[in-house]
Enzyme design. Structure first.
Site, PDB file in Angstrom:
ATOM      1  N   HIS A   1       0.851  -1.043   0.042  1.00 49.28           N
ATOM      2  CA  HIS A   1       0.014  -0.037   0.066  1.00 49.28           C
ATOM      3  C   HIS A   1       0.813   1.322   0.120  1.00 49.28           C
ATOM      4  O   HIS A   1       0.746   1.992  -0.903  1.00 49.28           O
ATOM      5  CB  HIS A   1      -0.905   0.009   1.298  1.00 49.28           C
ATOM      6  CG  HIS A   1      -1.821  -1.054   1.540  1.00 49.28           C
ATOM      7  ND1 HIS A   1      -2.944  -1.413   0.680  1.00 49.28           N
ATOM      8  CD2 HIS A   1      -1.792  -2.190   2.334  1.00 49.28           C
ATOM      9  CE1 HIS A   1      -3.450  -2.358   1.494  1.00 49.28           C
ATOM     10  NE2 HIS A   1      -2.612  -2.911   2.259  1.00 49.28           N
TER      11      HIS A   1
HETATM   12  C1  BDR Z   1      -3.045   0.737   5.377  1.00 51.49           C
HETATM   13  O1  BDR Z   1      -3.212   0.420   6.753  1.00 51.49           O
HETATM   14  C2  BDR Z   1      -1.994  -0.340   7.378  1.00 51.49           C
HETATM   15  O2  BDR Z   1      -2.102  -1.534   7.778  1.00 51.49           O
HETATM   16  C3  BDR Z   1      -1.063  -0.178   6.084  1.00 51.49           C
HETATM   17  O3  BDR Z   1       0.487   0.150   6.557  1.00 51.49           O
HETATM   18  C4  BDR Z   1      -1.416   0.790   5.210  1.00 51.49           C
HETATM   19  O4  BDR Z   1      -1.149   2.185   5.521  1.00 51.49           O
HETATM   20  C5  BDR Z   1      -3.748  -0.276   4.342  1.00 51.49           C
HETATM   21  O5  BDR Z   1      -5.052  -0.246   4.610  1.00 51.49           O
END
Ligand code: BDR
Ligand code: CA
Length: 313
Positions: A243
């Site tokens: 992400h």
């Molecule tokens: C986001 O949530 C976190 O767990 C990850 O680091 C990312 O920023 C994804 O939904």
């Protein structure tokens, strides 16, 4: 072009870690003014420590790391150890950092930086809940027109949610903060799940990191090995979504991403939809656009950039 001045606001997290490594490996594109930690994936004492572990891994112990808010503006903290492990950076065993944590509060660092740098020259890159940013905007509304851009990972539209059926984690944890940021009038570039679920760590991509043969390459491979067991089990996908590196990759190569400039509002009251990013992708609301909401990524180009840059560390 001179490198863009950015502040990374983060809750590391393995994917946050890769995003930070990409920034630290790209001095010709990114001038990292500081890293501000926030509570999110794990509590603040761990996120600020993890941020420093990552800087040391990159061989950049002079990076300024600040601790920020330990809880959302109005709610109890929700964490994600089920995804990231107990430390937030589970996977390879990492030594405790020796580089210092800055004494200043992260919120004050964000405010001071935006006030002292020329207006329109500092980009904010949030990779976690938006608490620190919203707190800075509430404390010093004068900073908002001085922000060049906010490039953030958060939200979803077609992919709906990951922490609830309707909401993505970063927005869900502090929806009131997200509401403030999305209503602020600052220029917003949003990397939602719609994009990040196309940035998948397939086996060959992970092996390319491992094959770099460096501590950073090995850690990225081991972090993604760890992180992907959860998402592959959940989505049945080829690998885990990386992400947060979408944010720092955008700062370096915006042409890797495409999206639409649309209206996005945050659900702060819904019984089942709290933290939903209600994205007017089809332009039916009549509400003014406030965010560039990305929808697609050149995943090959993205992983090529990551591998090439992380090889430098
Ligand atoms: C986001 O949530 C976190 O767990 C990850 O680091 C990312 O920023 C994804 O939904
Ligand atoms: Ca994150």
């Amino acid at each position: 072009m001179s490198p863009r001045k950015i502040i990374i606001d983060t809750d590391p997290g393995q994917d946050d870690a890769v995003a930070i490594l990409l920034a630290l490996a790209s001095p010709e594109d990114i001038d990292l003014l500081g890293i501000t930690a926030v509570a999110g994936n794990v509590p603040l004492p761990l996120t600020q420590k993890n941020a420093r572990i990552i800087c040391e891994l990159a061989g950049k112990p002079d990076t300024k790391v600040f601790a920020g808010c330990e809880a959302p503006l109005q709610r109890k903290l929700v964490t994600a150890e089920h995804v990231h492990g107990k430390t937030g950076l589970d996977g390879p065993v990492m030594a405790d950092p020796t580089m210092p944590l800055q004494a200043q509060h992260a919120v004050d660092f964000i405010i001071d930086t935006l006030r002292h740098e020329p207006a329109g020259t500092v980009t904010l890159c949030p990779l976690g809940p938006l608490t620190n940013l919203a707190a800075a905007m509430l404390k010093a509304p004068d900073i908002v027109p001085r922000i060049q851009e906010i490039v953030l990972m958060g939200g979803a539209y077609f992919e709906v949610g990951n922490i609830t059926p309707a909401a993505e984690f970063n927005i869900y944890v502090d929806p009131e903060a997200a509401d403030i940021v999305f209503k602020s009038g600052a220029k917003l570039i949003v990397m939602p799940l719609d994009v990040t679920h196309k940035a998948l760590t397939t086996r060959p991509r992970i092996e390319a990191f491992r094959a770099l043969g460096t501590p950073a390459g090995r850690c990225v491979a081991e972090w993604t090995d760890y992180f992907e067991r959860f998402d592959m089990g959940k989505y049945g996908s080829e690998g885990a979504p990386l992400h947060d590196p979408c944010v720092t990759a955008y700062v370096i190569r915006p042409e890797l991403f495409t999206g639409r400039h649309i209206n996005v509002v945050i659900e702060t009251k819904g019984e089942f939809t709290l933290g939903m990013t209600v994205a007017d992708w089809w332009g039916v609301s009549g509400r003014a656009p406030n965010a560039m909401f990305m929808g697609d990524i050149d995943a090959e180009g993205f992983f090529a950039l990551l591998t090439e840059r992380i090889a430098r560390l």
